[in-house]
Design an enzyme around this catalytic site. Structure first.
Site, short mmCIF file in Angstrom:
data_model
loop_
_atom_site.label_atom_id
_atom_site.label_comp_id
_atom_site.label_asym_id
_atom_site.label_seq_id
_atom_site.Cartn_x
_atom_site.Cartn_y
_atom_site.Cartn_z
CG HIS A 100 -12.57 -3.27 8.42
ND1 HIS A 100 -12.50 -2.10 9.16
CD2 HIS A 100 -12.11 -2.92 7.18
CE1 HIS A 100 -12.05 -1.12 8.41
NE2 HIS A 100 -11.80 -1.59 7.20
CG PHE A 111 -7.64 6.14 6.52
CD1 PHE A 111 -7.87 5.38 5.39
CD2 PHE A 111 -7.17 5.50 7.65
CE1 PHE A 111 -7.64 4.02 5.38
CE2 PHE A 111 -6.93 4.14 7.66
CZ PHE A 111 -7.17 3.39 6.52
CG ASN A 146 -4.40 4.75 2.69
OD1 ASN A 146 -4.18 5.10 3.85
ND2 ASN A 146 -5.54 4.96 2.09
N GLY A 164 -2.52 6.14 6.04
CA GLY A 164 -3.38 5.74 7.15
C GLY A 164 -3.43 4.23 7.30
CE LYS A 165 -5.93 -0.08 3.03
NZ LYS A 165 -6.38 -0.78 1.79
CG ASP A 202 -9.84 -4.69 -2.30
OD1 ASP A 202 -9.56 -3.49 -2.18
OD2 ASP A 202 -10.72 -5.09 -3.08
CB THR A 243 -0.93 0.03 1.23
OG1 THR A 243 -1.84 1.14 1.12
CG2 THR A 243 -0.14 0.17 2.51
#
Length: 214
Positions: free
Chosen positions: A188, A160, A10, A12-13, A70, A8
């Site tokens: 999650h 986010f 991202n 935040g992720k 994902d 990733t």
């Protein structure tokens, strides 16, 4: 295994993955850390298919263990959209294209709230599918869910994506109002990664077989 790639860019992720994987004592790299860049299009129809594609493509290219995810938001009143289109919901035909005035997260939220205006059913869930792939050796995948409601206006600045409009079941705060430790406990992604760590711990203490398992 002393390092792995979280597929990733991202921030935040990546931050959440590093917090969740910190107990493993390994170096967690991101795609931004890799010297040569490749693009992998998320063009599959399910979260699992997208995560598998990313994990295998990046793993085979970089020759390093990979975690790929994902994830997205499924809203009951919107036929489970945005689903696999969560990151680019603003740009797809369903419900009309939303103009990006600031950032893409804000455009996604604006479109979501527009489509939910006047609807009584606000039930939704976050979905995360996480795939671990060790090139030419083995792979496995896990999934996690977080159920809740979509509220009318964004609240909070600690998350986010859709976090500012998602209130988890049993809470009166949005995901974006929760402290990182609390969010990781119920999210999650947190659930999926903890399952993954448990499986990896078992695999690395027993002989491995060449398969992909759940």
């Amino acid at each position: 295994m002393d390092k792995l790639l979280v597929a990733t860019t991202n921030r935040g992720k990546l931050r959440e993955f590093r917090q969740l994987l910190s107990q493993m004592g390994i170096q967690v790299l991101s795609l931004d850390d890799m010297p040569e860049k490749i693009d992998v299009e998320e063009d599959r129809e399910t979260f699992l298919e997208n995560a598998l594609k990313k994990a295998k493509t990046y793993g085979d290219f970089y020759k390093i263990p990979v975690i790929a995810e994902d994830a997205g938001l499924e809203v009951e009143a919107l036929d489970n959209y945005p689903g696999v289109y969560s990151a680019r919901f603003y740009s797809i035909p369903y419900g009309g294209v939303e103009q990006v005035d600031g950032d893409k997260d804000s455009a996604n939220i604006k479109k979501l709230l527009r489509l939910l205006k006047g609807k009584e059913n606000r039930r939704a869930r976050f979905v995360s599918v996480v795939v671990f792939y060790y090139p030419d050796d083995f792979g496995l995948w896990t999934e996690g869910y977080c159920y809740g409601q979509i509220i009318d206006e964004p609240r909070g600045d600690k998350g986010f994506g859709y976090d500012p409009v998602f209130v988890p079941e049993g809470y009166d705060k949005t995901m974006a109002e929760l402290e990182p430790e609390e969010k990781n406990r119920i999210s999650h992604r947190g659930k999926a990664v903890r399952k993954l760590i448990s499986l990896l711990s078992k695999i690395y203490s027993t002989p491995k077989s060449n398969n992909i398992t759940r």
